[in-house]
Design an enzyme around this catalytic site. Structure first.
Site, PDB file in Angstrom:
ATOM      1  CB  ALA A  10      -0.955  -0.016   1.190  1.00 12.67           C
ATOM      2  CB  SER A  11       4.443   1.997  -0.066  1.00  5.95           C
ATOM      3  OG  SER A  11       4.820   0.980  -0.972  1.00  5.95           O
ATOM      4  CB  VAL A  57       3.695  -9.970   1.506  1.00  2.00           C
ATOM      5  CG1 VAL A  57       3.144  -8.951   2.489  1.00  2.00           C
ATOM      6  CG2 VAL A  57       3.764  -9.412   0.095  1.00  2.00           C
ATOM      7  CE1 TYR A 148       1.935  -8.876 -12.777  1.00  2.00           C
ATOM      8  CE2 TYR A 148       0.506  -9.124 -14.692  1.00  2.00           C
ATOM      9  CZ  TYR A 148       0.795  -8.521 -13.476  1.00  2.00           C
ATOM     10  OH  TYR A 148      -0.055  -7.563 -12.965  1.00  2.00           O
ATOM     11  CB  THR A 151       1.751 -14.876 -10.478  1.00  2.00           C
ATOM     12  OG1 THR A 151       1.612 -13.649 -11.198  1.00  2.00           O
ATOM     13  CG2 THR A 151       3.186 -15.353 -10.532  1.00  2.00           C
ATOM     14  CE  LYS A 152      -0.867  -9.993 -10.660  1.00  2.00           C
ATOM     15  NZ  LYS A 152      -1.101  -9.451  -9.327  1.00  2.00           N
TER      16      LYS A 152
HETATM   17  P1  NAP Z   1       3.037  -0.424  -8.125  1.00  2.00           P
HETATM   18  O1  NAP Z   1       2.623   0.982  -8.274  1.00  2.00           O
HETATM   19  O2  NAP Z   1       4.312  -0.899  -8.730  1.00  2.00           O
HETATM   20  O3  NAP Z   1       3.005  -0.802  -6.554  1.00  2.00           O
HETATM   21  C1  NAP Z   1       3.324  -2.079  -6.127  1.00  2.00           C
HETATM   22  C2  NAP Z   1       3.158  -2.160  -4.633  1.00  2.00           C
HETATM   23  O4  NAP Z   1       3.431  -3.518  -4.226  1.00  2.00           O
HETATM   24  C3  NAP Z   1       4.144  -1.267  -3.890  1.00  2.00           C
HETATM   25  O5  NAP Z   1       3.483  -0.635  -2.818  1.00  2.00           O
HETATM   26  C4  NAP Z   1       5.199  -2.247  -3.364  1.00  2.00           C
HETATM   27  O6  NAP Z   1       5.743  -1.854  -2.112  1.00  2.00           O
HETATM   28  C5  NAP Z   1       4.346  -3.482  -3.148  1.00  2.00           C
HETATM   29  N1  NAP Z   1       5.131  -4.738  -3.108  1.00  2.00           N
HETATM   30  C6  NAP Z   1       5.723  -5.408  -4.124  1.00  2.00           C
HETATM   31  N2  NAP Z   1       6.342  -6.508  -3.663  1.00  2.00           N
HETATM   32  C7  NAP Z   1       6.131  -6.530  -2.322  1.00  2.00           C
HETATM   33  C8  NAP Z   1       6.533  -7.408  -1.277  1.00  2.00           C
HETATM   34  N3  NAP Z   1       7.264  -8.512  -1.518  1.00  2.00           N
HETATM   35  N4  NAP Z   1       6.143  -7.125  -0.010  1.00  2.00           N
HETATM   36  C9  NAP Z   1       5.386  -6.028   0.264  1.00  2.00           C
HETATM   37  N5  NAP Z   1       4.993  -5.154  -0.682  1.00  2.00           N
HETATM   38  C10 NAP Z   1       5.367  -5.398  -1.958  1.00  2.00           C
HETATM   39  O7  NAP Z   1       1.942  -1.413  -8.754  1.00  2.00           O
HETATM   40  P2  NAP Z   1       0.354  -1.275  -8.895  1.00  2.00           P
HETATM   41  O8  NAP Z   1       0.070  -0.977 -10.321  1.00  2.00           O
HETATM   42  O9  NAP Z   1      -0.245  -0.446  -7.844  1.00  2.00           O
HETATM   43  O10 NAP Z   1      -0.015  -2.814  -8.682  1.00  2.00           O
HETATM   44  C11 NAP Z   1      -0.785  -3.289  -7.590  1.00  2.00           C
HETATM   45  C12 NAP Z   1      -1.348  -4.651  -7.972  1.00  2.00           C
HETATM   46  O11 NAP Z   1      -2.182  -4.522  -9.121  1.00  2.00           O
HETATM   47  C13 NAP Z   1      -0.276  -5.684  -8.351  1.00  2.00           C
HETATM   48  O12 NAP Z   1      -0.620  -6.940  -7.832  1.00  2.00           O
HETATM   49  C14 NAP Z   1      -0.336  -5.705  -9.867  1.00  2.00           C
HETATM   50  O13 NAP Z   1       0.100  -6.929 -10.427  1.00  2.00           O
HETATM   51  C15 NAP Z   1      -1.817  -5.467 -10.101  1.00  2.00           C
HETATM   52  N6  NAP Z   1      -2.127  -4.963 -11.447  1.00  2.00           N
HETATM   53  C16 NAP Z   1      -1.681  -3.733 -11.845  1.00  2.00           C
HETATM   54  C17 NAP Z   1      -1.969  -3.301 -13.141  1.00  2.00           C
HETATM   55  C18 NAP Z   1      -1.521  -1.981 -13.676  1.00  2.00           C
HETATM   56  O14 NAP Z   1      -1.681  -1.735 -14.889  1.00  2.00           O
HETATM   57  N7  NAP Z   1      -0.971  -1.087 -12.864  1.00  2.00           N
HETATM   58  C19 NAP Z   1      -2.722  -4.122 -13.992  1.00  2.00           C
HETATM   59  C20 NAP Z   1      -3.156  -5.363 -13.540  1.00  2.00           C
HETATM   60  C21 NAP Z   1      -2.861  -5.766 -12.252  1.00  2.00           C
HETATM   61  P3  NAP Z   1       7.227  -1.237  -1.896  1.00  2.00           P
HETATM   62  O15 NAP Z   1       7.457  -0.249  -2.996  1.00  2.00           O
HETATM   63  O16 NAP Z   1       7.121  -0.626  -0.538  1.00  2.00           O
HETATM   64  O17 NAP Z   1       8.185  -2.404  -1.941  1.00  2.00           O
END
Ligand code: NAP
Length: 239
Positions: A10-11, A57, A148, A151-152
């Site tokens: 959530a950062s 996590v 990827y 995993t999804k």
């Molecule tokens: P993002 O902006 O890159 O943020 C990813 C977040 O996940 C960050 O807060 C990061 O924390 C955290 N994270 C990653 N690995 C971690 C770990 N091992 N332990 C704890 N925290 C971890 O990505 P987002 O777009 O918001 O993505 C959020 C979710 O949506 C993901 O599961 C992604 O696959 C999914 N998603 C995103 C999109 C898209 O287009 N953006 C599309 C489909 C699905 P730190 O920075 O603090 O490490």
């Protein structure tokens, strides 16, 4: 008593928006982060209903410590949002074991691990809501993002199985599968890439983090939806 929501990752991005929106609706939020300490601290400063907790996590011990902390401080977890994730692309023949393990552990194992630690509390209280963030690529597969996508798809299978297994304990489990959302995850795309993608999307635009948080707010409040994969994608994938 206010409802307690644990959001992994959530950062930044979708998780951060969720923490902000849900805290303003009166939920007590525990916002997990790993590497982005500064952003997490800023989130907490901006909002007194948000507590933050650093844990990777993909590591069982860190997950256990985090869940123990939440139960000790707040007594329960009403809602778990498994959002933390990383992306990764490579042609299939070049994918190394290190890349495979990294994406599997950060996306799929983490979802398994956090959920397993949290449901113990939910089962004993016969109440809970779990929302897993998957992706359209888990539904239809993505070229050069096979791991990827694995995993999804795995997360969606876990969602459906757990909905059946945990339904009798009054725990709902759903996936939200975004298309492309404007976050750091897509920062390596250039303007031409974005334009090309928009042309493939019937609504002709990239999604925003608020598009995902609106759906999740609804899913938390609902009480008869379980085992579903709800895709928010502008019509990019329709199945
Ligand atoms: P993002 O902006 O890159 O943020 C990813 C977040 O996940 C960050 O807060 C990061 O924390 C955290 N994270 C990653 N690995 C971690 C770990 N091992 N332990 C704890 N925290 C971890 O990505 P987002 O777009 O918001 O993505 C959020 C979710 O949506 C993901 O599961 C992604 O696959 C999914 N998603 C995103 C999109 C898209 O287009 N953006 C599309 C489909 C699905 P730190 O920075 O603090 O490490």
């Amino acid at each position: 008593m206010e409802e307690v929501v644990l959001i992994t990752g959530a950062s930044r991005g979708i998780g951060r928006e969720l923490a902000d929106k849900l805290s303003k609706k009166g939920y007590k939020i525990i916002a997990n982060y790993n590497k982005s300490e500064e952003q997490a601290k800023k989130l907490k400063e901006e909002n007194k209903n948000i507590d933050i907790y650093k844990a990777d996590v993909s590591k069982r011990e860190e997950v256990k410590n985090m869940i123990n902390y939440v139960i000790k401080e707040y007594g329960k977890i009403d809602v778990l949002i498994n959002n933390a994730g990383i992306s990764g692309s490579n042609i299939f023949t070049d994918v190394t074991d290190i890349e495979w393990n990294n994406i599997i552990n950060n996306n799929l194992y983490s979802t398994f691990c956090v959920t397993q630690e949290v449901v113990k509390n939910m089962i004993s209280r016969k109440q809970g809501c779990i929302i897993n963030i998957s992706s359209i690529w888990g539904m239809v597969g993505a070229s050069c993002e096979s791991i990827y996508s694995v995993t999804k798809a795995g997360i969606d299978a876990m969602t459906k199985s757990l909905a059946k297994e945990l339904g009798p304990s009054n725990i709902r489990v759903n996936s939200v599968a975004p298309g492309i959302i404007d976050t750091d995850m897509n920062r390596d795309l250039n303007e031409d890439d974005i334009e090309r993608i928009k042309e493939e999307i019937p609504l002709e635009k990239i999604g925003k983090v608020k598009d995902i948080s609106k759906c999740i707010e609804w899913l938390i409040e609902d009480d008869y939806t379980t085992g579903q994969v709800i895709s928010i994608n502008g019509g990019w994938v329709i199945i």
